[in-house]
Design a protein around this motif. Structure first.
Motif, PDB file in Angstrom:
ATOM      1  N   THR A  99      41.383  49.149 -31.217  1.00  0.00           N
ATOM      2  CA  THR A  99      42.540  49.290 -32.099  1.00  0.00           C
ATOM      3  C   THR A  99      42.554  50.648 -32.777  1.00  0.00           C
ATOM      4  OG1 THR A  99      41.316  48.223 -33.910  1.00  0.00           O
ATOM      5  CG2 THR A  99      42.672  46.817 -32.514  1.00  0.00           C
ATOM      6  N   ALA A 100      41.386  51.179 -33.126  1.00  0.00           N
ATOM      7  CA  ALA A 100      41.327  52.514 -33.729  1.00  0.00           C
ATOM      8  C   ALA A 100      41.795  53.577 -32.744  1.00  0.00           C
ATOM      9  CB  ALA A 100      39.906  52.819 -34.201  1.00  0.00           C
ATOM     10  N   MET A 101      41.384  53.449 -31.484  1.00  0.00           N
ATOM     11  CA  MET A 101      41.808  54.410 -30.461  1.00  0.00           C
ATOM     12  C   MET A 101      43.304  54.294 -30.196  1.00  0.00           C
ATOM     13  SD  MET A 101      38.601  54.123 -27.794  1.00  0.00           S
ATOM     14  CE  MET A 101      39.296  55.331 -26.672  1.00  0.00           C
ATOM     15  N   ALA A 102      43.821  53.065 -30.156  1.00  0.00           N
ATOM     16  CA  ALA A 102      45.244  52.870 -29.891  1.00  0.00           C
ATOM     17  C   ALA A 102      46.094  53.430 -31.021  1.00  0.00           C
ATOM     18  CB  ALA A 102      45.539  51.385 -29.687  1.00  0.00           C
ATOM     19  N   SER A 103      45.716  53.170 -32.276  1.00  0.00           N
ATOM     20  CA  SER A 103      46.482  53.690 -33.398  1.00  0.00           C
ATOM     21  C   SER A 103      46.376  55.202 -33.486  1.00  0.00           C
ATOM     22  CB  SER A 103      45.996  53.048 -34.701  1.00  0.00           C
ATOM     23  OG  SER A 103      44.626  53.338 -34.923  1.00  0.00           O
ATOM     24  N   PHE A 104      45.235  55.765 -33.092  1.00  0.00           N
ATOM     25  CA  PHE A 104      45.068  57.223 -33.093  1.00  0.00           C
ATOM     26  C   PHE A 104      46.015  57.867 -32.095  1.00  0.00           C
ATOM     27  CE2 PHE A 104      42.994  60.949 -31.124  1.00  0.00           C
ATOM     28  CZ  PHE A 104      42.963  61.784 -32.221  1.00  0.00           C
ATOM     29  N   ARG A 105      46.135  57.301 -30.916  1.00  0.00           N
ATOM     30  CA  ARG A 105      47.046  57.850 -29.906  1.00  0.00           C
ATOM     31  C   ARG A 105      48.499  57.711 -30.341  1.00  0.00           C
ATOM     32  NH1 ARG A 105      45.741  56.515 -23.777  1.00  0.00           N
ATOM     33  NH2 ARG A 105      47.419  58.043 -23.677  1.00  0.00           N
ATOM     34  N   THR A 106      48.815  56.606 -31.009  1.00  0.00           N
ATOM     35  CA  THR A 106      50.186  56.416 -31.476  1.00  0.00           C
ATOM     36  C   THR A 106      50.545  57.433 -32.548  1.00  0.00           C
ATOM     37  OG1 THR A 106      50.059  54.049 -31.000  1.00  0.00           O
ATOM     38  CG2 THR A 106      51.777  54.771 -32.519  1.00  0.00           C
ATOM     39  N   VAL A 157      34.254  58.988 -35.716  1.00  0.00           N
ATOM     40  CA  VAL A 157      34.937  60.218 -35.307  1.00  0.00           C
ATOM     41  C   VAL A 157      36.446  60.058 -35.425  1.00  0.00           C
ATOM     42  CG1 VAL A 157      35.429  61.704 -33.333  1.00  0.00           C
ATOM     43  CG2 VAL A 157      33.080  61.021 -33.818  1.00  0.00           C
ATOM     44  N   LEU A 158      36.971  58.906 -35.035  1.00  0.00           N
ATOM     45  CA  LEU A 158      38.411  58.697 -35.072  1.00  0.00           C
ATOM     46  C   LEU A 158      38.896  58.432 -36.499  1.00  0.00           C
ATOM     47  CD1 LEU A 158      38.972  56.362 -31.983  1.00  0.00           C
ATOM     48  CD2 LEU A 158      39.439  58.799 -32.146  1.00  0.00           C
ATOM     49  N   PRO A 159      40.155  58.791 -36.818  1.00  0.00           N
ATOM     50  CA  PRO A 159      40.728  58.399 -38.112  1.00  0.00           C
ATOM     51  C   PRO A 159      41.035  56.909 -38.101  1.00  0.00           C
ATOM     52  CG  PRO A 159      42.367  59.559 -36.787  1.00  0.00           C
ATOM     53  CD  PRO A 159      41.073  59.636 -36.035  1.00  0.00           C
ATOM     54  N   SER A 160      40.181  56.117 -38.716  1.00  0.00           N
ATOM     55  CA  SER A 160      40.306  54.667 -38.650  1.00  0.00           C
ATOM     56  C   SER A 160      40.512  54.091 -40.050  1.00  0.00           C
ATOM     57  CB  SER A 160      39.048  54.054 -38.014  1.00  0.00           C
ATOM     58  OG  SER A 160      37.883  54.516 -38.666  1.00  0.00           O
ATOM     59  N   SER A 161      41.049  52.878 -40.091  1.00  0.00           N
ATOM     60  CA  SER A 161      41.288  52.197 -41.357  1.00  0.00           C
ATOM     61  C   SER A 161      40.011  51.523 -41.839  1.00  0.00           C
ATOM     62  CB  SER A 161      42.395  51.156 -41.192  1.00  0.00           C
ATOM     63  OG  SER A 161      41.963  50.116 -40.320  1.00  0.00           O
ATOM     64  N   ARG A 162      40.043  51.080 -43.103  1.00  0.00           N
ATOM     65  CA  ARG A 162      38.870  50.380 -43.641  1.00  0.00           C
ATOM     66  C   ARG A 162      38.623  49.092 -42.875  1.00  0.00           C
ATOM     67  NH1 ARG A 162      38.318  49.576 -50.012  1.00  0.00           N
ATOM     68  NH2 ARG A 162      38.055  51.844 -49.746  1.00  0.00           N
ATOM     69  N   ARG A 163      39.689  48.386 -42.497  1.00  0.00           N
ATOM     70  CA  ARG A 163      39.525  47.149 -41.734  1.00  0.00           C
ATOM     71  C   ARG A 163      38.821  47.409 -40.412  1.00  0.00           C
ATOM     72  NH1 ARG A 163      42.450  44.501 -37.770  1.00  0.00           N
ATOM     73  NH2 ARG A 163      43.934  46.236 -37.732  1.00  0.00           N
ATOM     74  N   TYR A 208      46.177  74.128 -41.301  1.00  0.00           N
ATOM     75  CA  TYR A 208      46.019  74.000 -39.858  1.00  0.00           C
ATOM     76  C   TYR A 208      44.560  73.787 -39.484  1.00  0.00           C
ATOM     77  CZ  TYR A 208      45.722  75.389 -34.975  1.00  0.00           C
ATOM     78  OH  TYR A 208      45.448  75.429 -33.646  1.00  0.00           O
ATOM     79  N   SER A 209      43.665  74.512 -40.166  1.00  0.00           N
ATOM     80  CA  SER A 209      42.252  74.363 -39.832  1.00  0.00           C
ATOM     81  C   SER A 209      41.736  72.976 -40.186  1.00  0.00           C
ATOM     82  CB  SER A 209      41.415  75.426 -40.569  1.00  0.00           C
ATOM     83  OG  SER A 209      41.523  75.237 -41.972  1.00  0.00           O
ATOM     84  N   ARG A 210      42.283  72.364 -41.260  1.00  0.00           N
ATOM     85  CA  ARG A 210      41.851  71.034 -41.635  1.00  0.00           C
ATOM     86  C   ARG A 210      42.511  69.955 -40.804  1.00  0.00           C
ATOM     87  NH1 ARG A 210      42.814  72.418 -46.891  1.00  0.00           N
ATOM     88  NH2 ARG A 210      44.445  70.847 -47.010  1.00  0.00           N
ATOM     89  N   ARG A 211      43.608  70.275 -40.139  1.00  0.00           N
ATOM     90  CA  ARG A 211      44.322  69.271 -39.344  1.00  0.00           C
ATOM     91  C   ARG A 211      43.454  68.714 -38.222  1.00  0.00           C
ATOM     92  NH1 ARG A 211      48.686  66.781 -37.810  1.00  0.00           N
ATOM     93  NH2 ARG A 211      49.121  66.590 -35.595  1.00  0.00           N
ATOM     94  N   ARG A 212      42.493  69.514 -37.757  1.00  0.00           N
ATOM     95  CA  ARG A 212      41.612  69.012 -36.701  1.00  0.00           C
ATOM     96  C   ARG A 212      40.898  67.740 -37.137  1.00  0.00           C
ATOM     97  NH1 ARG A 212      37.765  73.896 -35.863  1.00  0.00           N
ATOM     98  NH2 ARG A 212      37.926  73.784 -38.122  1.00  0.00           N
ATOM     99  N   PHE A 213      40.640  67.569 -38.455  1.00  0.00           N
ATOM    100  CA  PHE A 213      39.942  66.396 -38.949  1.00  0.00           C
ATOM    101  C   PHE A 213      40.897  65.385 -39.557  1.00  0.00           C
ATOM    102  CE2 PHE A 213      37.008  69.994 -39.214  1.00  0.00           C
ATOM    103  CZ  PHE A 213      35.990  69.531 -38.408  1.00  0.00           C
ATOM    104  N   GLU A 214      42.191  65.717 -39.712  1.00  0.00           N
ATOM    105  CA  GLU A 214      43.222  64.817 -40.200  1.00  0.00           C
ATOM    106  C   GLU A 214      42.786  64.091 -41.469  1.00  0.00           C
ATOM    107  OE1 GLU A 214      44.846  62.253 -37.290  1.00  0.00           O
ATOM    108  OE2 GLU A 214      45.354  63.872 -35.939  1.00  0.00           O
ATOM    109  N   GLY A 215      42.317  64.864 -42.456  1.00  0.00           N
ATOM    110  CA  GLY A 215      41.935  64.294 -43.734  1.00  0.00           C
ATOM    111  C   GLY A 215      40.556  63.659 -43.759  1.00  0.00           C
ATOM    112  N   ARG A 216      39.856  63.658 -42.659  1.00  0.00           N
ATOM    113  CA  ARG A 216      38.527  63.062 -42.629  1.00  0.00           C
ATOM    114  C   ARG A 216      37.479  64.069 -43.065  1.00  0.00           C
ATOM    115  NH1 ARG A 216      38.479  62.148 -36.637  1.00  0.00           N
ATOM    116  NH2 ARG A 216      40.055  63.756 -36.798  1.00  0.00           N
TER     117      ARG A 216
END
Length: 211
Positions: free
Chosen positions: A141-148, A80-86, A8-16
């Motif tokens: 696109t990073a913000m949109a995919s993060f919200r999705t 800051v956002l969980p984004s893809s390499r692209r 749970y504590s790591r979920r704030r960073f979602e693997g980042r």
């Protein structure tokens, strides 16, 4: 087995990497500060304090600060956002084009801006415009995919790791809040919640296998 509290504590960073998140936030903050400072340079006596005593020097300093601040904010957001390499590469390329525009601005302003035989205003503006558009698109696109990912019809995805095996389970927001509250209170419910989530993850895997 890893306990749910650690997950749970790591979920704030979602693997980042938390260091990347903090560095991105710092870079975004510095970029915003540069933009604000650029506005103050041409509207207040701040320009004189920074060595830009005349109007042209103040305008050049303001343009440089603003030109550097905007791509810095874009880079900070995508870090800051969980984004893809692209998306990361797209924002970096866009920021690089912005830096080309800033470099051209340093050469062109004011002598070769809009007057003279070889003006660079158009080339400078186009390089910066293209870089800004490219970086903004990939940030968008990073913000949109993060919200999705974080609001799939009101559901939340939890990732469980046990002995190197990762499993994902989708829960409702109400269930997620109940699990989080149980973890924070540490009332002896953690093990039961872990077993419940693991069973749900195994059930979801079996259903996908049947399909």
């Amino acid at each position: 087995m890893e306990n749910l509290g650690d997950a749970y504590s790591r979920r704030r960073f979602e693997g980042r990497d938390p260091r990347r998140v903090f560095a991105g936030a710092t870079l975004g903050g510095l970029g915003a500060l540069a933009v604000v400072l650029g506005l103050l340079v041409v509207t207040t006596p701040v320009g004189g304090w920074l060595g830009a005593s005349d109007l042209r020097a103040a305008e050049k300093l303001a343009g440089t600060l603003g030109g550097l601040g905007i791509p810095a904010m874009f880079l900070g957001v995508v870090a800051v956002l969980p984004s893809s390499r692209r998306e990361n590469v797209g924002v970096v390329v866009g920021a690089a084009l912005c830096l080309v525009g800033v470099g051209l601005f340093q050469v062109a302003y004011p002598e070769r801006w809009t007057t003279g035989a070889e003006t660079l205003a158009f080339e400078t503006s186009m390089a910066y415009f293209l870089g800004t558009c490219l970086a903004f698109w990939f940030v968008f696109t990073a913000m949109a995919s993060f919200r999705t990912r974080n609001n799939p019809q009101g559901m939340v995805r939890l990732e469980l790791t046990r002995q190197g095996t990762k499993r994902t389970v989708t829960v409702s927001r109400e269930e997620y809040q109940r699990y989080a509250e149980a973890i924070r209170s540490d009332g002896g419910e953690t093990e039961r919640i872990i077993r419940e989530l693991e069973s749900r993850a195994e059930l979801g895997e079996s259903e996908r296998g049947d399909d």
